[in-house]
Design an enzyme around this catalytic site. Structure first.
Site, short mmCIF file in Angstrom:
data_model
loop_
_atom_site.label_atom_id
_atom_site.label_comp_id
_atom_site.label_asym_id
_atom_site.label_seq_id
_atom_site.Cartn_x
_atom_site.Cartn_y
_atom_site.Cartn_z
N LYS A 298 -13.74 19.78 45.10
CA LYS A 298 -13.36 19.71 43.69
C LYS A 298 -11.84 19.90 43.59
CE LYS A 298 -15.19 21.65 39.36
NZ LYS A 298 -16.36 22.36 38.82
N GLU B 3 -30.62 28.12 31.72
CA GLU B 3 -30.65 28.83 30.44
C GLU B 3 -32.04 29.39 30.13
OE1 GLU B 3 -29.16 25.90 30.93
OE2 GLU B 3 -27.05 26.29 30.42
N ARG C 42 -31.87 24.59 24.84
CA ARG C 42 -32.85 24.41 25.92
C ARG C 42 -33.88 25.52 25.95
NH1 ARG C 42 -30.52 21.66 31.17
NH2 ARG C 42 -30.30 19.66 30.13
C1 LIG Z 1 -27.41 22.78 30.32
C2 LIG Z 1 -25.95 23.00 30.62
N1 LIG Z 1 -25.49 24.25 30.84
C3 LIG Z 1 -24.20 24.47 31.09
C4 LIG Z 1 -23.32 23.42 31.14
C5 LIG Z 1 -21.85 23.68 31.33
N2 LIG Z 1 -21.38 23.07 32.57
C6 LIG Z 1 -20.73 21.92 32.59
S1 LIG Z 1 -20.31 21.40 34.09
C7 LIG Z 1 -20.97 22.79 34.78
C8 LIG Z 1 -20.94 22.96 36.26
C9 LIG Z 1 -21.63 21.81 36.93
O1 LIG Z 1 -21.57 21.96 38.30
P1 LIG Z 1 -21.79 20.68 39.19
O2 LIG Z 1 -22.98 19.94 38.71
O3 LIG Z 1 -21.81 21.11 40.59
O4 LIG Z 1 -20.54 19.77 38.89
P2 LIG Z 1 -19.01 20.02 39.29
O5 LIG Z 1 -18.42 20.81 38.19
O6 LIG Z 1 -18.98 20.67 40.59
O7 LIG Z 1 -18.44 18.65 39.30
C10 LIG Z 1 -21.52 23.61 33.82
C11 LIG Z 1 -22.16 24.90 34.06
C12 LIG Z 1 -23.83 22.13 30.89
N3 LIG Z 1 -23.05 21.06 30.86
N4 LIG Z 1 -25.14 21.95 30.64
#
Ligand SMILES: Cc1ncc(C[n+]2csc(CCOP(=O)(O)OP(=O)(O)O)c2C)c(N)n1
Ligand SMILES: CC(=O)[C@@H](O)[C@H](O)COP(=O)(O)O
Ligand SMILES: [Mg+2]
Length: 604
Positions: A244, A329, A357
């Site tokens: 990242k 969640e 959710r």
């Molecule tokens: C249901 C939900 N909870 C929390 C989030 C907030 N959120 C957005 S991106 C993220 C992290 C995602 O991690 P990953 O899928 O590994 O993607 P990366 O950021 O590493 O690209 C979170 C917690 C979300 N988008 N949806």
């Protein structure tokens, strides 16, 4: 002309040599750094998927082949390669490119998700549809992060996908070891084992094909793996390792979140262009530490968002009192019920939109069991630049149906502190605070209180009662100035606790000729409609008009622009109030009797 400028459609990529594709990847990184540093946005996630996205668009032919991005915050490179470079000057701004896939923008965007962990379910549906229709001429590809893989929905989908070994489906697991912070839990440990080539993988054990781990920045290697996955047929996981924030010093060295979502910044220094004033989030974070100093039983829960929800100060002070459950969640809410049964008072800090959710868990596992759990919903109301999915505009409608749940909406920092203390002190059931994204602003002290309701302004005859909800108190006071300037008497109150409805609001409503409510939530089923019902139940004849968000999904733009598009401006509300009053008959008897009542008559 740069190579990137020649790419208006992904078909162009398939004309480029391996060397040109490598150069193109460099140009895409430079483009991302320049544009996203100017507008703000999800820089780190996109810098990490440059080669992966180029590989996907060379091996597959979108839109015939369907690319489904989980969460969608990492889809900028996909947008750049599918004809949307020009829109990046206004990324996430009204009229510009949205921050997530958008069906309106492009035929290459199939789903507009942004709530995590959904891609595998969409993909399972697409693959089943192909099987049903007998189509084998198009591929389905889901791209999901290691963070999104921590969500329960992803595992429900995997269970189903594994049950259909004859259905082709490519699952690209983009493993960068990060959600915002490092990805947590047993899955993260297992992925570490797979990266190290240790032991059998859970995916194979479920019956899925597994390829990898493959270096996600080695373009030919990723292309080979994707082609291999297609050739295998059936459902196959391609485990891709990426970094990242790759290729930009200021994201690579940002230990907190590798530049997950940056504010507009100087691309040379990585410094934000504007200092951030104290926000509701930061005030919450500080006050929670103060409370936790006094109460050992307070523990906070986050669903992979420790820093964005303001829990970093608590984690720094008491590292073991912040529990990160991953993007889970539903688990967070029921686990909170369990914690409270065990004698701990949980504070579940979550974005309003993501609590949607876990409604069932809140109803059945927390409220039915009368558990004293405190929910703190950040990003309630209009968030703006993240578009329709991120507005927290439903919480007051959805959650006020929950029996026994007390809901507060602090209007400023002082109220946030007070209400948080009251919430965690309440032992008879769940409590919830909701506040928006952004600066907390100046405190707006009450001039009096009336049966628990803060009176913010009282002027002239009892013409209009403005009931303001939470952070819209400033707007309510500006409206009051506007109507006062036209010789109209006005009272502004803030109930603080908005659910259940304080019965004293009916008394106040009865004394005025007109009542209005102003809230940063859907008008459908919001606080306004609950108060209207309470007034009717109390036989209060005073007409009430609710100002809030219309029942539609809202496009992206700044919070101020979106609120204005919803009619939540002082000009609009003032105009409507003046027109409504002009249309009313002479003041009803009950109101005229108290028309000269001063603040003392409203009591304290
Ligand atoms: C249901 C939900 N909870 C929390 C989030 C907030 N959120 C957005 S991106 C993220 C992290 C995602 O991690 P990953 O899928 O590994 O993607 P990366 O950021 O590493 O690209 C979170 C917690 C979300 N988008 N949806
Ligand atoms: C993808 C996602 O859900 C988050 O990254 C979100 O964009 C963060 O929003 P804030 O910038 O308001 O924290
Ligand atoms: Mg990740």
């Amino acid at each position: 002309m740069t190579l990137l400028e020649t790419v208006r459609d992904p078909a162009r990529l398939r004309e480029l040599t391996a060397g040109e594709l490598r150069d193109l990847a460099g140009e895409i990184r430079a483009f991302l750094i320049e544009r996203v540093s100017a507008t703000g946005g999800h820089l780190g996630p996109n810098l990490g998927v440059v080669e992966l996205t180029v590989a996907l668009h060379t091996v597959f032919e979108s839109p015939r082949d369907r690319l489904v991005w989980d969460t969608g915050h990492q889809s900028y490179v996909h947008k750049i390669l599918t004809g949307r470079q020009a829109g990046f000057g206004r990324l996430r701004k009204a009229g510009g490119v949205s921050g997530y896939p958008s069906r309106e923008e492009s035929e290459h965007d199939l789903v507009e998700n942004s709530h995590a962990s959904t891609a595998l379910s969409y993909a399972d549906g697409l693959a089943r549809a192909d099987a049903h229709l007998g189509r084998r001429d198009r591929a389905t590809v889901a791209i999901i992060g290691d963070g999104a893989m921590t969500g329960g929905m992803a595992w429900e989908a995997l269970n189903n996908i594994a049950g259909g070994p004859e259905r082709p489906l490519v699952i690209v697991l983009n493993d960068n070891q990060r959600s915002y912070a490092p990805t947590v839990g047993g899955l993260a440990e297992h992925l570490a084992d797979l990266r190290a080539g240790r032991g059998p993988g859970v995916f194979e054990q479920l019956g899925l094909g597994y390829l990898g781990p493959v270096d996600g920045h080695d373009l030919p290697a990723v292309q080979d793996s994707l082609r291999h996955a297609v050739a295998l047929g059936g459902p196959v996981v391609v485990h891709v390792i990426t970094a990242k924030g790759k290729g930009y010093r200021h994201t690579e060295t940002n230990d907190l979140d590798l530049g997950h979502a940056v504010k507009p910044m100087d691309p040379h220094t990585g410094q934000a262009l504007k200092a951030s004033p104290p926000s509701f989030t930061s005030v919450f974070g500080e006050k929670l530490v103060e409370l936790a100093e006094r109460r050992d039983d307070l523990v906070a829960i986050t669903a992979a968002m420790t820093e964005p929800t303001g829990l970093l100060p608590l984690r720094r002070r008491f590292p073991h009192r912040v529990i990160d459950v991953g993007i889970a969640e539903q688990h967070a809410v029921t686990m909170a019920a369990g914690l409270s049964m065990g004698g701990v008072h949980p504070v579940v800090a979550i974005y309003s939109t993501f609590l949607n959710r876990a409604l069932d868990q809140l109803l059945m596992d927390v409220a039915l069991h009368r558990r004293p759990v405190t929910f703190v919903l950040d990003r309630s109301g209009v968030t703006g630049d993240d578009g329709p999915s991120h507005n927290g505009m439903w919480d007051l409608s959805v959650l006020q149906v929950v029996p026994g749940l007390r809901i507060a909406a602090p209007r400023d920092g002082a109220r946030l502190a007070e209400l948080l203390a009251e919430a965690v002190a309440w032992r008879q059931g769940p409590t919830l605070l909701r506040f928006p994204k952004g600066p907390v602003g100046e405190d707006l002290p009450a001039i009096a209180t009336f049966n628990g309701i803060d009176v913010l302004l009282r002027s002239g005859p009892l013409d209009v009662l403005i009931i303001s909800v939470g952070a819209l108190a400033g707007l309510a006071l500006t409206v009051a100035e506007g109507v006062r300037a036209q010789g109209i008497g006005v009272t502004v109150v803030d109930p603080r606790w908005v659910a259940p409805v304080n019965p004293a609001l009916a008394d106040l409503g009865r004394r005025h000729r007109l009542a209005i409510t102003v809230e940063d939530n859907s008008r459908a089923g919001g606080v306004g409609s609950a108060i209207a019902q309470a007034l009717r139940d109390a036989d209060v004849p005073t007409p009430l008009r609710e100002f809030g968000i219309p029942r539609r999904f809202l496009g992206h733009g700044s919070r101020a622009e979106v609120l204005a598009a919803c009619g939540l401006t002082s000009q609009n509300i003032t105009r409507v109030v003046v027109e409504l009053l002009a249309g009313l008959d002479a003041a009803p008897a009950s109101a005229s009797a108290s028309a000269s009542a001063g603040i003392d008559d409203l009591g304290t």
